[in-house]
Structure formats: structure tokens, C-alpha cells
Design a protein around this motif. Structure first.
Motif, PDB file in Angstrom:
ATOM      1  N   THR A 173     -42.497 -34.008 -31.382  1.00 39.46           N
ATOM      2  CA  THR A 173     -42.839 -32.918 -32.291  1.00 39.46           C
ATOM      3  C   THR A 173     -44.240 -33.082 -32.876  1.00 39.46           C
ATOM      4  N   ARG A 174     -44.758 -32.009 -33.449  1.00 42.53           N
ATOM      5  CA  ARG A 174     -46.061 -32.066 -34.102  1.00 42.53           C
ATOM      6  C   ARG A 174     -46.061 -33.091 -35.233  1.00 42.53           C
ATOM      7  N   GLU A 175     -44.984 -33.145 -35.991  1.00 44.38           N
ATOM      8  CA  GLU A 175     -44.893 -34.117 -37.089  1.00 44.38           C
ATOM      9  C   GLU A 175     -45.007 -35.537 -36.570  1.00 44.38           C
ATOM     10  N   GLU A 176     -44.302 -35.837 -35.490  1.00 44.14           N
ATOM     11  CA  GLU A 176     -44.335 -37.187 -34.921  1.00 44.14           C
ATOM     12  C   GLU A 176     -45.705 -37.511 -34.337  1.00 44.14           C
ATOM     13  N   PHE A 177     -46.328 -36.542 -33.692  1.00 44.63           N
ATOM     14  CA  PHE A 177     -47.682 -36.749 -33.178  1.00 44.63           C
ATOM     15  C   PHE A 177     -48.657 -37.066 -34.304  1.00 44.63           C
ATOM     16  N   CYS A 178     -48.497 -36.388 -35.423  1.00 42.67           N
ATOM     17  CA  CYS A 178     -49.384 -36.618 -36.569  1.00 42.67           C
ATOM     18  C   CYS A 178     -49.240 -38.045 -37.078  1.00 42.67           C
ATOM     19  N   HIS A 179     -48.017 -38.539 -37.144  1.00 46.35           N
ATOM     20  CA  HIS A 179     -47.762 -39.909 -37.597  1.00 46.35           C
ATOM     21  C   HIS A 179     -48.461 -40.927 -36.690  1.00 46.35           C
TER      22      HIS A 179
ATOM     23  N   THR B 135     -39.895 -30.118 -22.257  1.00 41.13           N
ATOM     24  CA  THR B 135     -39.472 -29.749 -23.603  1.00 41.13           C
ATOM     25  C   THR B 135     -40.293 -28.620 -24.203  1.00 41.13           C
ATOM     26  N   GLU B 136     -39.594 -27.694 -24.803  1.00 43.00           N
ATOM     27  CA  GLU B 136     -40.229 -26.537 -25.440  1.00 43.00           C
ATOM     28  C   GLU B 136     -41.172 -26.960 -26.552  1.00 43.00           C
ATOM     29  N   THR B 137     -40.753 -27.947 -27.346  1.00 37.55           N
ATOM     30  CA  THR B 137     -41.589 -28.407 -28.463  1.00 37.55           C
ATOM     31  C   THR B 137     -42.893 -28.999 -27.965  1.00 37.55           C
ATOM     32  N   HIS B 138     -42.810 -29.847 -26.965  1.00 38.54           N
ATOM     33  CA  HIS B 138     -44.026 -30.462 -26.430  1.00 38.54           C
ATOM     34  C   HIS B 138     -44.922 -29.421 -25.756  1.00 38.54           C
ATOM     35  N   ASN B 139     -44.323 -28.422 -25.116  1.00 40.54           N
ATOM     36  CA  ASN B 139     -45.111 -27.350 -24.506  1.00 40.54           C
ATOM     37  C   ASN B 139     -46.041 -26.707 -25.517  1.00 40.54           C
ATOM     38  N   MET B 140     -45.523 -26.428 -26.696  1.00 44.35           N
ATOM     39  CA  MET B 140     -46.333 -25.730 -27.692  1.00 44.35           C
ATOM     40  C   MET B 140     -47.364 -26.659 -28.330  1.00 44.35           C
ATOM     41  N   PHE B 141     -47.056 -27.943 -28.426  1.00 46.20           N
ATOM     42  CA  PHE B 141     -48.074 -28.889 -28.875  1.00 46.20           C
ATOM     43  C   PHE B 141     -49.212 -28.930 -27.853  1.00 46.20           C
ATOM     44  N   TYR B 142     -48.868 -28.948 -26.582  1.00 42.83           N
ATOM     45  CA  TYR B 142     -49.870 -28.988 -25.519  1.00 42.83           C
ATOM     46  C   TYR B 142     -50.648 -27.681 -25.464  1.00 42.83           C
ATOM     47  N   TYR B 143     -49.985 -26.578 -25.755  1.00 43.94           N
ATOM     48  CA  TYR B 143     -50.659 -25.273 -25.838  1.00 43.94           C
ATOM     49  C   TYR B 143     -51.824 -25.362 -26.821  1.00 43.94           C
ATOM     50  N   ASP B 144     -51.580 -26.020 -27.952  1.00 42.86           N
ATOM     51  CA  ASP B 144     -52.642 -26.202 -28.950  1.00 42.86           C
ATOM     52  C   ASP B 144     -53.800 -27.029 -28.394  1.00 42.86           C
TER      53      ASP B 144
ATOM     54  N   VAL C   1     -59.625 -46.027 -23.470  1.00 46.64           N
ATOM     55  CA  VAL C   1     -58.805 -45.000 -22.845  1.00 46.64           C
ATOM     56  C   VAL C   1     -57.522 -44.857 -23.656  1.00 46.64           C
ATOM     57  N   LEU C   2     -57.331 -43.680 -24.222  1.00 46.59           N
ATOM     58  CA  LEU C   2     -56.119 -43.406 -24.994  1.00 46.59           C
ATOM     59  C   LEU C   2     -55.038 -42.896 -24.057  1.00 46.59           C
ATOM     60  N   LEU C   3     -53.937 -43.609 -23.991  1.00 47.45           N
ATOM     61  CA  LEU C   3     -52.818 -43.209 -23.150  1.00 47.45           C
ATOM     62  C   LEU C   3     -51.939 -42.206 -23.898  1.00 47.45           C
ATOM     63  N   GLY C   4     -51.084 -41.525 -23.154  1.00 45.57           N
ATOM     64  CA  GLY C   4     -50.216 -40.513 -23.748  1.00 45.57           C
ATOM     65  C   GLY C   4     -50.752 -39.120 -23.483  1.00 45.57           C
ATOM     66  N   GLY C   5     -49.905 -38.248 -22.935  1.00 45.77           N
ATOM     67  CA  GLY C   5     -50.352 -36.910 -22.566  1.00 45.77           C
ATOM     68  C   GLY C   5     -50.791 -36.055 -23.732  1.00 45.77           C
ATOM     69  N   GLY C   6     -50.192 -36.263 -24.906  1.00 43.37           N
ATOM     70  CA  GLY C   6     -50.534 -35.449 -26.074  1.00 43.37           C
ATOM     71  C   GLY C   6     -51.770 -35.910 -26.811  1.00 43.37           C
ATOM     72  N   GLU C   7     -52.370 -37.007 -26.369  1.00 43.80           N
ATOM     73  CA  GLU C   7     -53.619 -37.583 -26.899  1.00 43.80           C
ATOM     74  C   GLU C   7     -53.732 -37.573 -28.431  1.00 43.80           C
ATOM     75  N   PRO C   8     -52.713 -38.066 -29.159  1.00 45.15           N
ATOM     76  CA  PRO C   8     -52.814 -38.080 -30.622  1.00 45.15           C
ATOM     77  C   PRO C   8     -53.975 -38.933 -31.117  1.00 45.15           C
ATOM     78  N   GLY C   9     -54.768 -38.360 -32.023  1.00 40.59           N
ATOM     79  CA  GLY C   9     -55.899 -39.068 -32.602  1.00 40.59           C
ATOM     80  C   GLY C   9     -57.136 -39.082 -31.739  1.00 40.59           C
ATOM     81  N   PHE C  10     -57.202 -38.261 -30.704  1.00 40.33           N
ATOM     82  CA  PHE C  10     -58.317 -38.312 -29.760  1.00 40.33           C
ATOM     83  C   PHE C  10     -59.654 -37.957 -30.408  1.00 40.33           C
TER      84      PHE C  10
END
Length: 290
Positions: free
Chosen positions: A72-78, A147-156, A100-109
Motif C-alpha cells: 500500500t501507499r502507507e507501507e511504501f511511505c514507511h 494487485t490492484e493497490t500496487h497498480n495504482m501506486f505504480y500508476y503514480d 541501485v535501489l531494489l524494489g519495483g515501487g522504488e520507495p525513496g528514489f
């Protein structure tokens, strides 16, 4: 090749790690495996890209929100905030010339790029690298994600990187991580293990179906992936598309992030100081335009 001759000195940082023995811990996000297996997740074909790299691996911060994988967005923020001190410490160490930051959602990039630019160290990440390399290979790319939630995070992320005009679609294969309260969910981890054992995998079949639809219906000319937990699908999808006649590049984030980090080192460049200014830049602009 000896370490002294290697011009690439990289640190790979996971977005998070889970406490060993936790209910939802998996072997790729805990400290139980050697760094080679944790980085490659036993299936990513990136070993040849590391032959000329002296590299270290950091498992990332212990997930501050709980003992399950981020979605979720909340977890990515943490995890984004928790990863930044690791980036700063790596830069201050003087050991690395790229991160190199691993993880598809690149939190903190973006924040990591701001930190590392003070030290002249480029930072790459999986989504950013895949998208930009995809734009050099075709007119439009599509993203296969879960996952629908991750899709929308990636959309951002697509919006953040200003590539909405080049992204044909995000297509959802609808698998999940195990989480509290939904332990019986259809997890992507189970599908990965089945596929690697050579057994039929519904995740593979859905991926092929959605990739073909992205090509035929959305106009995609390159296929990429969202969460790093679906990167394992790259080799399966590339083989299947080739078999049915689609000459379409299929990218995954680890390879792209490594190659892009090498490119930045080779060119001797880092992020623009206008995009990531220091606290007291010597020059400043009265106006920023869009």
C-alpha cells in the motif's frame, strides 16, 4: 577480474527486510541467504551483468509497519523514509560510485537522488530504469503488475516520471502477497515456486494473456514489470512471446537498473543540480516553468 580492476563499485539496497521467523517472512527478504541469492532471487539472469562489478548488498530497513511485504501507499511511505539513512551512510562511506535501489515501487528514489547528488553518486531504481530504457526500444510500453493497490501506486510512478504519453497501459494479473487477515490469498510467491519447479503456473498464463492484449489492444511495443516480485516472469514471458511470433522486448527492473548505473558511471554524470539543488546553490532561478 580482480576487485582492483573493477571500475564499478555498487551498493544494492532492498526496500525492506522482514524479521527472521515472522509469519509472512520469505527467504528473499530475510537475512538467511547469501547476497547472491537474495539479489538474484534464484531466478533473475543478471549474473553476467555483475562480472565487472564490485558490489555489496544491504537488506534494507526492517519493515516498520509489520512483518509482511509492502503493497500500500502507507507501507511504501514507511519504508521510503527508513531507507534514506542507509543511502546517506553509503554515500558518506566513500566505498561506492553508484547505488541501485531494489524494489519495483522504488520507495525513496527521488529523495535518495537528492542525498547522493551531494556526493556525486548516481542512484538508479527499477521502475525509472525500465521505463526510460523501454522508451528507447519502442513507442509505447505496458506494465505487467500484480494487485490492484500496487497498480495504482505504480500508476503514480508513471505520472511522476512524466511518461504517461509513452505508457500504453498497466495490466493486472491479480495475485497478492500474504498479509494479515488474508492468509489464504492467491500469492505470487506460490506461483513463482511452481514455475521454477517446472510446474504449470496460472501467473505465467495470465501474464502471457495480458501481454498479448497489451500488444494487440493497447499498442504496447515493449513489456515491463511493476513489483519486483513479478520480475521472475520476464524469462517465461519473453520465451512465450517469441514462440508465438511477437518480437517484443521484455524488460525487468534489476537488469535495467544495473545497466543504467553503469552508463552513468561511464559518462561521469549524475542527476542535474537544477533538478536536485543543494541547500544553498551558487546559482538560482527566479522562475520555474512547465
Amino acid at each position: 577480474m580482480t576487485a582492483e580492476k573493477r571500475k564499478y563499485r555498487f551498493l544494492f539496497i532492498q526496500p525492506f527486510q522482514l524479521s527472521t521467523g515472522g509469519k509472512f517472512a520469505d527467504k528473499y527478504h530475510s537475512a538467511e541467504l547469501p547476497k547472491e541469492q537474495r539479489l538474484r532471487m534464484n531466478y533473475l539472469n543478471i549474473g553476467h551483468l555483475l562480472e565487472d562489478v564490485e558490489w555489496d548488498f544491504h537488506g534494507g530497513p526492517i519493515a516498520p509497519y509489520g512483518d509482511w511485504a509492502v503493497e500500500t501507499r502507507e507501507e511504501f511511505c514507511h519504508v521510503a523514509a527508513a531507507r534514506l539513512p542507509i543511502v546517506r551512510e553509503a554515500c558518506e562511506s566513500g566505498k561506492y560510485n553508484a547505488i541501485v535501489l531494489l524494489g519495483g515501487g522504488e520507495p525513496g528514489f527521488l529523495e535518495s537522488r537528492e542525498i547522493a547528488r551531494q556526493y556525486g553518486i548516481p542512484v538508479t531504481s527499477c521502475a525509472f530504469s525500465q521505463m526510460h530504457i523501454a522508451c528507447m526500444l519502442g513507442n509505447k510500453f505496458s506494465v505487467i503488475d500484480f494487485t490492484e493497490t500496487h497498480n495504482m501506486f505504480y500508476y503514480d510512478l508513471v505520472v511522476r516520471h512524466r511518461l504517461t504519453g509513452r505508457c500504453a497501459s498497466i495490466r493486472n494479473i491479480n495475485f497478492y502477497h500474504a498479509r494479515p487477515g488474508v492468509e489464504d490469498a492467491n500469492t505470487i510467491d506460490k506461483e513463482r515456486e511452481k514455475a521454477l519447479r517446472g510446474e504449470p503456473s496460472e501467473a505465467v498464463e495470465r501474464t502471457v494473456k495480458e501481454a498479448v492484449a497489451a500488444i494487440e489492444e493497447d499498442g504496447a511495443e515493449v513489456i515491463t514489470f511493476g513489483c519486483s516480485d513479478v520480475f521472475w516472469l520476464q524469462s517465461f514471458l519473453q520465451k512465450r512471446l517469441h514462440a508465438i511470433g511477437w518480437e517484443v522486448p521484455v524488460l525487468e527492473g534489476y537488469s535495467c537498473a544495473i545497466v543504467l548505473a553503469k552508463l552513468f558511471v561511464d559518462l561521469g554524470v549524475d542527476a542535474s543540480g537544477l533538478n536536485f539543488p543543494g541547500e544553498r546553490p551558487r546559482q538560482w532561478r527566479r522562475k520555474k516553468v512547465f
